[in-house]
Write a protein that holds these residues in place. Sequence first.
Motif, PDB file in Angstrom:
ATOM      1  N   GLU A   6       0.835  -1.202   0.000  1.00 50.67           N
ATOM      2  CA  GLU A   6       0.000   0.000   0.000  1.00 50.67           C
ATOM      3  C   GLU A   6       0.869   1.251   0.000  1.00 50.67           C
ATOM      4  OE1 GLU A   6      -3.598   2.077   2.620  1.00 50.67           O
ATOM      5  OE2 GLU A   6      -3.005  -0.002   3.010  1.00 50.67           O
ATOM      6  N   SER A   7       1.936   1.226   0.777  1.00 49.67           N
ATOM      7  CA  SER A   7       2.846   2.369   0.829  1.00 49.67           C
ATOM      8  C   SER A   7       3.502   2.617  -0.523  1.00 49.67           C
ATOM      9  CB  SER A   7       3.919   2.131   1.898  1.00 49.67           C
ATOM     10  OG  SER A   7       4.861   3.177   1.906  1.00 49.67           O
ATOM     11  N   GLU A   8       3.890   1.544  -1.208  1.00 49.25           N
ATOM     12  CA  GLU A   8       4.549   1.685  -2.504  1.00 49.25           C
ATOM     13  C   GLU A   8       3.594   2.269  -3.548  1.00 49.25           C
ATOM     14  OE1 GLU A   8       7.728   1.259  -3.273  1.00 49.25           O
ATOM     15  OE2 GLU A   8       8.135   0.826  -1.157  1.00 49.25           O
ATOM     16  N   TYR A   9       2.361   1.820  -3.531  1.00 52.29           N
ATOM     17  CA  TYR A   9       1.392   2.354  -4.498  1.00 52.29           C
ATOM     18  C   TYR A   9       1.078   3.813  -4.208  1.00 52.29           C
ATOM     19  CZ  TYR A   9       0.582  -2.226  -6.550  1.00 52.29           C
ATOM     20  OH  TYR A   9       0.734  -3.422  -7.209  1.00 52.29           O
ATOM     21  N   ALA A  12       3.805   5.777  -5.692  1.00 51.24           N
ATOM     22  CA  ALA A  12       3.655   5.844  -7.144  1.00 51.24           C
ATOM     23  C   ALA A  12       2.611   6.890  -7.529  1.00 51.24           C
ATOM     24  CB  ALA A  12       3.261   4.474  -7.700  1.00 51.24           C
ATOM     25  N   LEU A  13       1.544   6.991  -6.742  1.00 49.29           N
ATOM     26  CA  LEU A  13       0.493   7.953  -7.036  1.00 49.29           C
ATOM     27  C   LEU A  13       0.928   9.383  -6.756  1.00 49.29           C
ATOM     28  CD1 LEU A  13      -2.563   5.934  -5.740  1.00 49.29           C
ATOM     29  CD2 LEU A  13      -2.204   6.740  -8.076  1.00 49.29           C
ATOM     30  N   GLN A  14       1.883   9.551  -5.857  1.00 48.12           N
ATOM     31  CA  GLN A  14       2.431  10.881  -5.633  1.00 48.12           C
ATOM     32  C   GLN A  14       3.171  11.369  -6.871  1.00 48.12           C
ATOM     33  OE1 GLN A  14       4.829  10.618  -2.085  1.00 48.12           O
ATOM     34  NE2 GLN A  14       3.064  10.640  -0.707  1.00 48.12           N
ATOM     35  N   LEU A  15       3.798  10.424  -7.576  1.00 49.82           N
ATOM     36  CA  LEU A  15       4.529  10.766  -8.794  1.00 49.82           C
ATOM     37  C   LEU A  15       3.588  10.948  -9.978  1.00 49.82           C
ATOM     38  CD1 LEU A  15       7.545   8.291  -8.455  1.00 49.82           C
ATOM     39  CD2 LEU A  15       7.524  10.757  -7.960  1.00 49.82           C
ATOM     40  N   ASN A  16       2.516  10.163 -10.002  1.00 55.46           N
ATOM     41  CA  ASN A  16       1.556  10.239 -11.105  1.00 55.46           C
ATOM     42  C   ASN A  16       0.145  10.096 -10.546  1.00 55.46           C
ATOM     43  OD1 ASN A  16       0.155  10.227 -13.477  1.00 55.46           O
ATOM     44  ND2 ASN A  16       1.079   8.355 -14.300  1.00 55.46           N
ATOM     45  N   PRO A  17      -0.414  11.187 -10.045  1.00 49.90           N
ATOM     46  CA  PRO A  17      -1.736  11.109  -9.391  1.00 49.90           C
ATOM     47  C   PRO A  17      -2.897  10.911 -10.351  1.00 49.90           C
ATOM     48  CG  PRO A  17      -0.982  13.374  -9.493  1.00 49.90           C
ATOM     49  CD  PRO A  17       0.161  12.539  -9.987  1.00 49.90           C
ATOM     50  N   ASN A  18      -2.629  10.889 -11.649  1.00 45.48           N
ATOM     51  CA  ASN A  18      -3.703  10.723 -12.633  1.00 45.48           C
ATOM     52  C   ASN A  18      -3.681   9.363 -13.313  1.00 45.48           C
ATOM     53  OD1 ASN A  18      -4.827  13.364 -12.320  1.00 45.48           O
ATOM     54  ND2 ASN A  18      -3.110  14.190 -13.486  1.00 45.48           N
ATOM     55  N   ASP A  19      -3.046   8.393 -12.673  1.00 44.31           N
ATOM     56  CA  ASP A  19      -2.949   7.051 -13.243  1.00 44.31           C
ATOM     57  C   ASP A  19      -3.971   6.127 -12.585  1.00 44.31           C
ATOM     58  OD1 ASP A  19      -2.255   4.671 -14.411  1.00 44.31           O
ATOM     59  OD2 ASP A  19      -0.394   4.412 -13.246  1.00 44.31           O
ATOM     60  N   PRO A  20      -5.084   5.838 -13.261  1.00 45.05           N
ATOM     61  CA  PRO A  20      -6.108   4.990 -12.630  1.00 45.05           C
ATOM     62  C   PRO A  20      -5.625   3.574 -12.337  1.00 45.05           C
ATOM     63  CG  PRO A  20      -6.636   5.385 -14.935  1.00 45.05           C
ATOM     64  CD  PRO A  20      -5.496   6.288 -14.602  1.00 45.05           C
ATOM     65  N   THR A  21      -4.662   3.078 -13.111  1.00 42.61           N
ATOM     66  CA  THR A  21      -4.193   1.711 -12.870  1.00 42.61           C
ATOM     67  C   THR A  21      -3.522   1.578 -11.505  1.00 42.61           C
ATOM     68  OG1 THR A  21      -2.118   2.155 -14.042  1.00 42.61           O
ATOM     69  CG2 THR A  21      -3.933   1.232 -15.326  1.00 42.61           C
TER      70      THR A  21
END
Length: 232
Positions: A6-9, A12-21
Motif C-alpha cells: 500500500e505504501s509503494e502504491y 507511485a500515485l504521488q509521482l503520477n496522481p492521474n494514473d487509474p491503474t
Amino acid sequence: MLARAESEYRKALQLNPNDPTSYIALADVQYRARKYANAVDTLHTALAVAPDSPVPDDPASNHPVSSNPVSNHPVSNHAMISAQLARCYAQLHRSTDATQAIDSAERAGGNDYKVLLVTADALRLLGRRDQAMTRYTRALESPDEDRPDDDRPDEDRLQVRLALGRLFAEEGKTSDAQQQVALGFAEARVASTDVTSADDYLNAADILMNITNIPGQQMYGAHRLWAPMTLQ
C-alpha cells in the motif's frame, strides 16, 4: 507485506496522481487487507481521473464520478474499477450498489477474464452462485481481446481454475476443488514452465490446506500437493 505494498502504491500515485491503474492496484491491496470502505474511496478517485464511463456515482461517497475526455487510459480501466467496486460493496453488504457496479463492469468490458473473475467473486459473496459460475465459465472460454486468434491463454486459465477450486473448497466439494487445481497446473505445464508463479503455488496450497486440514507447517511444498493429482 500488504502495508508495504500500500505504501509503494501511494508513492507511485504521488509521482503520477492521474494514473487509474495505480489506484486500481492500491484498491486491490486495500481489499485484501479488508479495508473495504477505503478501497471504495480509492476506486472512486480512480473514476475521477479516468475517462468518462457509465459507472454511477456512489450514493454514500463524497467522490462523485467525473469525466476526463483528454485522458488516454483505455475504457477497460472502468470495467475493472466497477468490478472491484462490486466486490467491495458485496463485502459491505450493499447488494444494490454491488449489482449496479456489476452491470457497469459488464457494459464497460465484461469479456475480460480478470473482470469476470472479480465480478464472479462479488456474485459469490452476494449468494448468487449460479451467476458466479456462469462468469467463471465465460472466463475460461472468452478469447483474449489483445490476442483474438488465441484460445484463453494458459496463465489466465490457471487463475480461473484456482478461483473455481477455492469456490468448491468453500462449499466442501473436495474432489471438485482438487480437480480444478490439478487441471489448472496441468494446463499450465503443457503450455510452459514460465506460466506459473510463486503466488500460484501459494494459492493452490491454501486451497488444498482448507480441504485436507493439513497443518500449515506441513505445507512446505505446493508441488508435493498438486503434482500427484495431475497424474491421476
